[in-house]
Design a protein around this motif. Sequence first.
Motif, short mmCIF file in Angstrom:
data_model
loop_
_atom_site.label_atom_id
_atom_site.label_comp_id
_atom_site.label_asym_id
_atom_site.label_seq_id
_atom_site.Cartn_x
_atom_site.Cartn_y
_atom_site.Cartn_z
N ARG A 146 -9.53 -13.81 36.67
CA ARG A 146 -8.79 -13.84 37.93
C ARG A 146 -9.69 -13.69 39.16
O ARG A 146 -9.46 -14.34 40.18
CB ARG A 146 -7.75 -12.72 37.94
N GLU A 147 -10.70 -12.82 39.09
CA GLU A 147 -11.45 -12.45 40.29
C GLU A 147 -12.82 -13.11 40.31
O GLU A 147 -13.64 -12.87 39.42
CB GLU A 147 -11.60 -10.93 40.35
N LYS A 148 -13.06 -13.89 41.36
CA LYS A 148 -14.34 -14.60 41.46
C LYS A 148 -15.51 -13.62 41.54
O LYS A 148 -16.58 -13.87 40.96
CB LYS A 148 -14.35 -15.51 42.69
N ARG A 197 -15.89 -10.70 40.15
CA ARG A 197 -16.22 -10.18 38.83
C ARG A 197 -16.84 -11.27 37.96
O ARG A 197 -17.72 -10.98 37.13
CB ARG A 197 -14.97 -9.61 38.17
N ALA A 219 -12.30 -19.33 38.67
CA ALA A 219 -11.36 -18.26 38.96
C ALA A 219 -9.93 -18.78 38.93
O ALA A 219 -9.63 -19.83 39.50
CB ALA A 219 -11.66 -17.64 40.32
#
Length: 251
Positions: free
Chosen positions: A39-41, A43, A63
């Motif tokens: 989901r999170e770019k 991370r 993402a």
Amino acid sequence: MDTGIAGKRALVTGGSSGLGLAACEALAAEGAEIAIFAREKGRIDTAAEQLRARHGGRVDGFAGDITVQKDVRALAEWMAGTGGVDILVLNTPRPPSPMRPFLEETEDDRWQRACADQLESALFVLRFLTPLMLDKGWGRIIGVTSASIKQPMPRHALSSIFRAGVQVALKHLVEEVAPHGVTVNCIGPATVLTPTFGQFHNLERRVAGTALKRAGTLEEFGGTVAFLASQQAGYITGETLQLDGGMTKGL
């Protein structure tokens, strides 16, 4: 042992942390090219930098939300344009917290969220990504489910019910993709010590339920993924490998 996957392109969903990142680590160590979907770019970028520093090679990411069909469709389009996929590690979100007994799961929202996170998301990935593997003549699909689908555990209804559905979906694929050289298997982990394990489970109680009386490691999980992806596992398909330290009591 030469696993034969150097240069293969591996897509790991939920690959920026936990079990997914452990799968990325093990596959990258064997020379596979890694694609991370999460989901999170931020991370994704952090995980990719970590993997490149440790193992070298190509690591990139996309993402998106695995529970949103258009995001998974966009992922498939991106993968098709960047080399396709040889190894698919299907890792879905954990169930809602806190874990509760079946009869205490009275909130429709929790059931709907668990179904979307664990089952519907897996179906999106399999529907849109599997076709990319069929023309290659070789492939590996590895579903991360749970030991609880064979050995139901207290307070795990929202996990075992929907992850069992994922196992059934994967079983349907076995004969369909076999003529294309693609194998399909599951890993059923339990009590694998991720960084967040203690937030959701009583480690002492869980360890007591295993034959080995200890938790599994992320390295052991990753090694299992790498084995099922390897050329040596080419005659294994349609199976679920319980990674549970002997917790499962049935044959």
